[in-house]
Design an enzyme around this catalytic site. Structure first.
Site, short mmCIF file in Angstrom:
data_model
loop_
_atom_site.label_atom_id
_atom_site.label_comp_id
_atom_site.label_asym_id
_atom_site.label_seq_id
_atom_site.Cartn_x
_atom_site.Cartn_y
_atom_site.Cartn_z
N LEU A 64 1.01 -1.47 -0.16
CA LEU A 64 0.40 -0.27 0.26
C LEU A 64 1.13 1.35 -0.22
O LEU A 64 1.69 1.74 0.56
CB LEU A 64 -0.72 0.10 2.17
CG LEU A 64 -1.59 -1.14 1.30
CD1 LEU A 64 -2.31 -0.99 2.39
CD2 LEU A 64 -2.75 -1.64 -0.33
N ASN A 65 0.54 1.97 -0.89
CA ASN A 65 1.32 2.64 -0.91
C ASN A 65 0.98 4.44 -2.20
O ASN A 65 1.32 4.78 -2.18
CB ASN A 65 2.34 2.10 -2.68
CG ASN A 65 3.87 3.37 -1.96
OD1 ASN A 65 4.82 3.69 -1.27
ND2 ASN A 65 4.65 4.33 -3.46
N GLY A 67 -0.07 7.09 0.46
CA GLY A 67 0.31 8.29 1.52
C GLY A 67 1.26 9.38 1.24
O GLY A 67 2.95 7.73 0.68
N LYS A 78 4.79 9.28 0.75
CA LYS A 78 6.46 8.94 1.94
C LYS A 78 7.20 7.65 1.70
O LYS A 78 8.67 8.10 2.36
CB LYS A 78 5.23 8.81 3.04
CG LYS A 78 5.76 9.00 4.36
CD LYS A 78 5.23 8.65 5.59
CE LYS A 78 4.46 7.44 6.10
NZ LYS A 78 3.74 7.06 6.84
N GLY A 171 -9.98 4.87 2.39
CA GLY A 171 -9.24 4.09 3.66
C GLY A 171 -8.97 2.98 2.86
O GLY A 171 -8.74 2.09 1.44
N HIS A 172 -8.00 2.07 3.43
CA HIS A 172 -7.23 0.59 2.51
C HIS A 172 -7.98 -0.19 2.55
O HIS A 172 -7.55 -1.31 1.43
CB HIS A 172 -6.11 0.68 3.29
CG HIS A 172 -6.15 0.87 4.63
ND1 HIS A 172 -6.28 -0.29 5.68
CD2 HIS A 172 -4.96 1.31 5.46
CE1 HIS A 172 -6.76 0.03 6.82
NE2 HIS A 172 -5.76 0.80 7.09
N ASN A 200 1.77 -2.54 4.34
CA ASN A 200 2.15 -1.13 3.94
C ASN A 200 4.33 -0.94 3.70
O ASN A 200 4.25 -0.85 4.08
CB ASN A 200 2.00 0.16 5.52
CG ASN A 200 1.06 -0.26 6.03
OD1 ASN A 200 -0.53 -0.38 4.89
ND2 ASN A 200 0.05 0.11 6.91
N ASP A 202 5.14 2.28 4.38
CA ASP A 202 6.27 1.82 5.52
C ASP A 202 6.62 1.96 6.25
O ASP A 202 6.88 2.54 7.65
CB ASP A 202 5.14 4.05 6.01
CG ASP A 202 4.55 3.40 6.46
OD1 ASP A 202 3.86 2.51 7.27
OD2 ASP A 202 3.74 4.41 8.07
N LYS A 349 5.52 6.63 11.02
CA LYS A 349 3.78 6.99 11.19
C LYS A 349 4.57 9.09 11.35
O LYS A 349 3.88 9.66 10.93
CB LYS A 349 3.51 7.38 11.97
CG LYS A 349 2.50 5.37 11.45
CD LYS A 349 2.44 5.29 10.12
CE LYS A 349 1.20 3.52 10.17
NZ LYS A 349 1.08 3.69 8.99
#
Length: 450
Positions: A64-65, A67, A78, A171-172, A200, A202, A349
């Site tokens: 998931l990328n 953000g 990010k 949302g994811h 994620n 991150d 985060k």
């Protein structure tokens, strides 16, 4: 949404949740409706090398990328943040996967779920890895978008000053809608893959580990999530529980918790496990369930109230309809949880997290997997006035992060710039009313607090 070119399945999914919102659905999960949950630990599970290798060869990886890291002052993906030795999150993720491919002789496709804001930068950064794409499969697919809704009357929010702010991601939990809508779910099955590992971008601890893949394949479960024991820093976050009415595992987020249940949410003895957001699912089981439900999994709704412009509290309140991808655990009969060690959950985060990641608390080996070499993960609390934004943070650590291998905590109040080779030992509190500098090679310890 039609005019903006949003996928038809995504529009139907949004309409489903809009109807729930109209009828007063809040998405809340009362404490009285759930019980604590227990699970087995990966450390106690036997997985043969053969089973691990076979499972990882049938696995695809999704990161998931979407953000931008706006809370840290960024305006691009990010995952482009530098982590170590000039390597970004994306660099390390790509190299982790390439190493595993070599080790297991596995195709192990790596696919990013990007947003329209992260796609360009991400694909440009990955272009240097010519061996990364797997023939017949994309390197990315895009998450959907939906309108923010006026809290007063649920009409679409209007903001001519910046029309992009009229939209938000769903949302994811949108992962499953986007997989189906883009055709990627069918593509993966047709190409011979059976399992998907999602995490994620991150979280560099989220390596597509063959042993976990072997456990998941052996379990026969349609869906599973890696969990970790909650610590005091997780008190305000979500947790797993078991629903009393049907025995299904549920993931309760903070936004789904009633005010009178917040004390129970924070009870680490009662609710002991939280999600890493590292998910495994069976592609065929997912396809069958989506087919059965006409493309809408029906995940629990999260009603998120924010300001139209998050940076401007004078703008009207809006509702963002969201879902969490981990909530799909309650959709599938026979879903599983597995407790994993904390080194598989290293999310970034805030700049507090970034400082720990850039320090020597972790080594990064030839396999590009994080190896925690410190006895404990130090607690870091940097003054938000000077360190919250990445640009300000970098200015105050111009020579890199201090050594924190022997640190228990680092609390910084005021404006401090750190020189080269600084060491933090034990519990260190720094306080200043004017700009100060920690000299090169200084050893900060409990006895040397300023």
């Amino acid at each position: 949404m039609v005019a903006a070119g949003v996928d038809a399945i995504a529009i139907e999914t949004f309409a489903h949740y809009y109807r729930l919102l109209e009828h007063g659905e809040t998405g809340m999960i009362p404490e009285a409706s759930i019980d604590p949950v227990q699970m087995e630990s990966l450390a106690d599970v036997e997985v043969s090398d053969e089973a691990a290798a076979a499972a990882i060869r049938k696995t695809a990886v999704i990161k998931l990328n979407g953000g931008l890291g706006t809370s840290m002052g960024m305006d691009r993906a990010k995952s482009l943040l530098c982590v170590r030795r000039g390597l970004s999150f994306l660099d390390i993720i790509a190299r982790q996967v390439l190493h595993l491919r070599s080790e297991y002789g596995a195709p192990l496709p790596l696919i990013f779920m990007n947003s329209f804001r992260t796609s360009g930068d991400t694909m440009a950064a990955l272009a240097r890895y010519e061996d990364l794409p797997v023939e017949g499969l994309p390197l990315e697919f895009l998450q959907n978008k939906e309108p923010k809704l006026q809290a007063l009357d649920l009409s679409p929010a209007s903001y001519p000053k910046d029309p992009d702010l009229e939209w938000c991601p769903p949302g994811h939990g949108d992962l499953y809608t986007a997989l189906r809508g883009t055709g990627l779910l069918d593509q993966l099955i047709e190409a011979g893959y059976r399992y998907v590992f999602v995490s994620n971008s991150d979280n560099l601890g989220a390596v597509p580990d063959a042993r976990v893949a072997g456990w998941f394949a052996d379990s026969g479960a349609p869906f599973a999530i890696e969990a970790v024991r909650r610590t005091p820093s997780d008190k305000k976050g979500g947790h797993f529980a078991r629903r009393k009415s049907d025995g299904r595992i549920v993931l309760r987020e903070t936004a789904q918790t009633l005010p009178q249940d917040l004390e129970a949410l924070a009870d680490l003895d009662r609710h002991q496990f939280c999600s890493t957001n590292n998910l495994w699912f069976d592609l065929v089981a997912m396809q069958n369930e989506l087919d059965r439900r006409d493309g809408i999994l029906g995940l629990p709704m999260i009603r998120n109230v924010k300001h139209l412009d998050p940076a401007d509290k004078s703008t009207p309140e809006v509702i963002q309809i969201e879902t969490a991808m981990g909530a799909a655990i309650e959709v599938f009969q026979g879903s599983q949880l597995i407790e994993v060690s904390r080194d598989r959950f290293v999310p970034v985060k805030t700049t507090n997290d970034l400082l720990v990641l850039r320090s020597d608390v972790y080594d990064i080996g030839r396999d590009f997997v994080l190896d925690q070499v410190a006895v404990e993960i130090p607690y870091v609390d940097l003054d938000a006035h000077y360190y919250k934004l990445v640009g300000d943070f970098d200015k105050r650590f111009p020579e890199g992060a201090p050594s924190m291998r022997k640190a228990h905590s680092l609390k910084v109040a005021g404006d401090w710039t750190f020189g080269h080779g600084v060491q933090v030992v034990g519990e260190v509190d720094l306080t200043a009313t004017s700009a100060q500098r920690v000299p090169a090679d200084a050893v900060l310890s409990t006895s040397s607090d300023a």
